[in-house]
Structures are given as C-alpha cells and as structure tokens.
Design a protein around this motif. Structure first.
Motif, short mmCIF file in Angstrom:
data_model
loop_
_atom_site.label_atom_id
_atom_site.label_comp_id
_atom_site.label_asym_id
_atom_site.label_seq_id
_atom_site.Cartn_x
_atom_site.Cartn_y
_atom_site.Cartn_z
N UNK A 20 0.83 -1.20 0.00
CA UNK A 20 0.00 0.00 0.00
C UNK A 20 0.87 1.26 0.00
N UNK B 23 0.93 4.24 -2.82
CA UNK B 23 0.21 5.44 -2.45
C UNK B 23 1.21 6.54 -2.09
N UNK C 50 0.86 9.52 -1.01
CA UNK C 50 0.58 10.24 0.24
C UNK C 50 1.09 9.43 1.43
N UNK C 51 0.79 8.14 1.42
CA UNK C 51 1.25 7.28 2.52
C UNK C 51 2.77 7.21 2.56
N UNK D 255 4.09 10.35 4.02
CA UNK D 255 3.78 10.43 5.45
C UNK D 255 4.71 9.50 6.26
N UNK D 256 5.00 8.35 5.70
CA UNK D 256 5.91 7.42 6.38
C UNK D 256 7.30 8.03 6.53
N UNK E 244 7.11 10.53 9.26
CA UNK E 244 7.11 9.86 10.57
C UNK E 244 8.53 9.51 10.98
N UNK F 250 10.53 12.57 11.87
CA UNK F 250 10.13 13.11 13.17
C UNK F 250 10.69 12.27 14.30
N UNK F 251 10.60 10.96 14.15
CA UNK F 251 11.09 10.07 15.21
C UNK F 251 12.60 10.21 15.38
#
Lengths: 343, 343
Positions: free
Chosen positions: A7, A11, A13-14, A17-18, A21, A24-25
């Motif tokens: 997925x 995708x 967008x995903x 976003x990953x 993430x 950020x982490x």
C-alpha cells in the motif's frame, strides 16, 4: 512484501507520510544541534578559541584526546576567578559586617583589638593586627555556633549586604563569562568543582543558586567541627580552630581528598592556584590550565604581581612554559558582571 | 478545514496512521513506564515495601513528603553494609597480603613484630599487638608511596586476591540487594555516597566499577597526604600519619565536610553508623535510616552484639524508638551475592 508495504509503495501520500514519521522520530529525541555561541560574553579570539577547541577535543569520541565523561573533572578557584576580590576578599567583608552586627552583645569589643579597630573604622590598626588579627575576627564571628546557624548568617549577608563600591549584592559580582564557561562545561558532561581558599561552608550557602554548583562539589578551607546532641537536637558545631587551609600546595591535596581524581581543567587567578594548575596540567592526555589576569581597571580592577589579594607573580612568569592560557579580562571579556546585560 | 485534514477524515488508513504517529511521538521520548520490580533480590515484605514507599513519597512532587532531586542525598556505609566484613574487614586482609608481598624487601620483618606474626601466621601474637599493631602494619603497607602507586596496589589486590573462605575475588562479595537499592535510588535521582570507616583511597580504586559510585562520592578514613615535585613529576605522597577516622561521631562531621547537606537516607550495619543514622533521621521531612542485621549464618555470617567487626548493640536497642528499618538478611534477601545468580 506484505500488504502494508504494498500500500505504501502504491500510495504517494502514505509514502510521504511514512518518511515524515521516520524523520520526526529520528529528530524528536536528539537535541537540536545548537548553532548558538556557548560563550557569548567572550570576545572572538585566541582565548575563547582555545577553550572551545579543548572541549571539542576531549568530547570527540573518535579523537586522540577523548576523555570519558566520568573523568571530565574541572576545578575553579572562587575569589578573583568566579567573583571579584576587591577592595578585599568578600568573606573578610562578611566578617567585618558580623563584627558590627554582633557588637551589641559584646561590649568588651569596644576596647579590645582587633574588634575595636573594626568598630572604629581604624584601618591602620586592623592592618597592624595582621593575619593573627583576622583569625581572631574570623573565629569570633564564624565559630561557636551550629552549621545551620552559620548558614543563616551567610544567607542574611547574601540577601542584605552591599559591596562598598558597586553597591550591588556580592553574589551579583560574579563574572558572566565564567557563568557561561561553567554552563558550557556542564553541557559537555564535565563535573565542575570549586576549589577555593574561601570557607567551605561560607561558599556552600549560595554556590548552588549562583553558580549551579551543588554543596558536595565545593571544596574550601575549613575549621574544626564536631557532632553533638544539644538539648535533644542533633547538631554540628563549628569550633574556633582551623582544620585546613585550602591554598597553594593544599589545593592538590584537597582535590585528591575530596574529588579523588586529577582534574583535566583548572581555572585560577593567583599564585595560590599555581599548584592546582601544576597538578592538573601535568597529568596525561589533554589538559588545560587557565589563569584569569585582572587587567581591567575600568570595569573591574587591574592588579597582579603586587596585590595583597590575588597576587599573580610566579603564575605570570611560568604560564608560558607550562602551556597555561592567560585570560586578559579587558580584552577577552565583553561583559564582566551579569547586571551589565540588564537594561 | 484544510485539505490534509479532509483527507485524513475521509481515509481510515491515514487517520489510523496519524494516530499511530502521535502515539509514537508521545512515547518515544518518555521512558517506558517500567513494571519491572526494582528490587528483585528483596523478598516481598515489610522491609522492601517500606523502602519503596519512602522513595515513592519523596519523589511524588504532589505529595507532602516531596524532596527536590538536589536534596536527595543517600549515604551508605561500606563494610558489612555493601560488602561482607568476615572473617575480618577486607582492608585488613589487603594489608596482610601486602606484608607478605613486601617481605622480601624487608628482611628485618622476619624478626620484628607485628610483621613477624603476619609472616608466621601467628594469630595470637597479631591479636596481642592490638590496634597499635594494626596501625604499624597499615602505615608500612599503605603509606610512603604516591597515591598513584597505592591505587595500583589496590587494583592488583582486586584483580588477584581471593577471599579465604569463599575463594571469590573480594569485589564479588558485595550484596546484590544493595546493588539493586543503589541503582533504584540513582534511577530516582538520588545522589548516592559511601561514608565508610574504610580508607578513602582504598575504596575509590574500585567503587566506580563495582557500585557505580564515582570517587568524589566516596568518603572514608584518611591518612595525611602532601603535594610535591619529585624528579620533575608532580605527585601526591601518602604519609604514615592518620588524618581522620571516619567512624561514629566522625561520620556526621565527614558528611557535613564532604557532602555539605544532611542525607535523607542512610544505610549502615553497626554501632559505628549510629551517629550517621541519628544525623540523617533527625532532619525535617521524610527520612529513612536502615540497619542491615547479619542474621544469615548459612549464606553469609550471623553476628551482632558481640562481634569485633560490625558490632551492632545500641543500634538494635534503639532502632525501634528511632524509627529505623532493621533489615533481616536471612528473611529479607533472596540472594546475598551477585554470583548466586549465575549458573
């Protein structure tokens, strides 16, 4: 490849976003690399650069000069190194104030030297009384009471006494560049100690709030003390007898006794700090000895070889051959006292 | 509502992922709340519970017993509190070993007491020599050398000497429940000190690696030392003269001198610790005094009122009225030594 990865791959967008993430982490827990100058009150120049290079060297775990955090011991003299010492050592001014505050309970002092000299502002007689006279004053005002009672006296002095020329509370007459240096060292996992000729309990009453240095990291001169149960209370009593002078060759001895490790950085300003710097800088590996040279008659005081307080003679002669950094207050420090930054 | 929020609202995968992101960010930086028992070698019971309650109370910033981190001072005796002290104090066994190692360079010892007694295993004569005899042995083996030379001797003992009954290195004969207690206190921002009658430099050679307690947090008995320049080297020399006995009423004095704050927690095992516990537990606010009672003849040793080492008489009588916790080694500790956990 499992369903979620499929997925993500399909995708945009995903996938984006990953990535976000993960970014950020990765950054959330690391301290943001600071581009702020750690020593803003030091002028750009050789002194500041040498300090920064030393700290960078000993904290670089890939470098030849790396020192593990538990061996990053720094020792600072106090009088003339962290705060001023003119017109004379501030603890002596504390003692003079105590004589005047205690005089009402000691009518005999009005006719007894050296107390009489203090009460009559008779500086010639006080000077004539010499070191023995000062010891009498020191013991009469600082001993014969519990450690807790003494702490309250010092707290009162810190809160209410004013320096005779600046009119400032004494604990404001600390050096802003040194406060920054202490913080900079602590941020680099140094354990910072005071090693001063001043009274250990006199200093401990305020060093944590003023310098951020806790009581157990303060080493000083001391008088004898004893534990006793007095009226059902457990107390420690200060006795009118010297225990240890923390000066000159006494400083390495006290460093060994209290700290138990040889420092890698020592900062002083007088020949009383000579042996501390000798002991520090002659160890193996990266070492730094610093002498503060009082060169600023306008903003602070200018003195060295002939001064009663903070006499710096041999230190000036031998700093070069010992590789010690001599800080020139007039040129190396933009600001002397913290209150100069207030508007 | 912007485009991204609209997308999240409409897309269950994105909404779930956003929640996951937030959860990860919230937990990634905080320490995961631990459900692990901090004192696994302590049996479930009143002793363990009292320690845990005390730590919970002083660290609860909303509670009446809260103590700020910079005042969380804990002091531990060493002999009989952190490691064993039988058949006699381990430092005395170190001294005996040094006599045998040094004997070749001291032919006169074969006919001089108390050295002769040590070399001939003549315990009756050694006992007859008493405290004065032990002081002679102590000074001959532990003074007249630099602090660095002494540290190397202690390191050699730690690495090579074996306890006469267990056959283990001495630094393995530390108490596992106490290692856990030290770690538990440090995790709760206590500053942990050793305050022992043992030699300060003898202990500092190994306390950091064994207990995780750095040299400047070790207070002990000491001999005189002096700084000197010897063959161009700066050294601190150990002199054959007592400086301070850190026992009984000396312990509060040394705590005040070295630490400068009254502890809120003190742990000992003998009447030599009585005044330390008195001084600690009589301060204001939450306080805890702990006495380790040696009750386990099978796994360690059982002794109290009549023992030469770690005599505990007055402490047992007055623990109750002083509110001190008496730890029963046989019942309160599942394990004595760390090596019992190895298979």
């Amino acid at each position: 490849m499992n369903q979620v990865n499929k997925m993500n791959q399909n995708n945009p967008i995903l996938t984006g976003l990953t990535t976000l993430v993960l970014a950020l982490l990765l950054t959330a827990c690391a301290a943001t690399p600071s581009v702020t100058d750690p020593l803003p009150s030091w002028t750009t120049g050789a002194s500041k650069q040498r300090i920064i290079n030393f700290v960078a060297d000993v904290t670089d775990s890939d470098g030849l000069s790396y020192v593990p955090a538990n061996e990053r011991i720094a020792t600072f003299d106090n009088d003339g190194t962290l705060w001023s010492e003119k017109p004379t050592y501030f603890q002596l001014l504390f003692i003079l104030r105590q004589v005047t505050l205690m005089a009402a309970d000691h009518p005999e002092w009005s006719t007894t030297q050296p107390f009489q000299a203090v009460l009559e502002n008779d500086w010639a007689s006080l000077k004539a009384a010499g070191a023995a006279g000062w010891e009498k004053l020191a013991m009469a005002t600082q001993a014969g009471m519990t450690t807790e009672e003494f702490r309250l006296l010092v707290n009162d002095w810190v809160a209410n006494a004013k320096h005779p020329t600046s009119g400032k509370p004494y604990t404001q007459m600390v050096y802003q560049p040194m406060l920054e240096l202490i913080d900079y060292l602590k941020a680099n996992e140094f354990k910072v100690f005071i090693v001063s000729g001043g009274g250990i309990e006199f200093m401990r009453a305020w060093t944590e709030s003023v310098y951020g240095i806790p009581p157990d990291q303060v080493v000083g001169s001391s008088i004898e003390t004893r534990f006793e149960v007095r009226d059902g209370q457990n107390v420690i009593v200060r006795e009118p007898k010297m225990h240890f002078y923390n000066d000159k060759g006494g400083k390495p001895v006290a460093i060994n006794r209290f700290i138990g490790q040889r420092p890698i950085l020592a900062v002083g300003n007088s020949d009383g700090d000579f042996e501390m710097l000798q002991w520090t800088s002659s160890g193996e590996g990266a070492r730094l000895g610093i002498l503060v040279h009082h060169t600023d008659a306008e903003r602070e005081w200018a003195y060295d070889r002939d001064s009663l307080e903070g006499r710096l003679n041999r230190g000036l002669d031998e700093a070069g051959q010992n590789g010690w950094l001599v800080v020139d207050m007039a040129n190396d420090w933009k600001v002397i006292y913290p209150y100069e930054n207030s508007y």
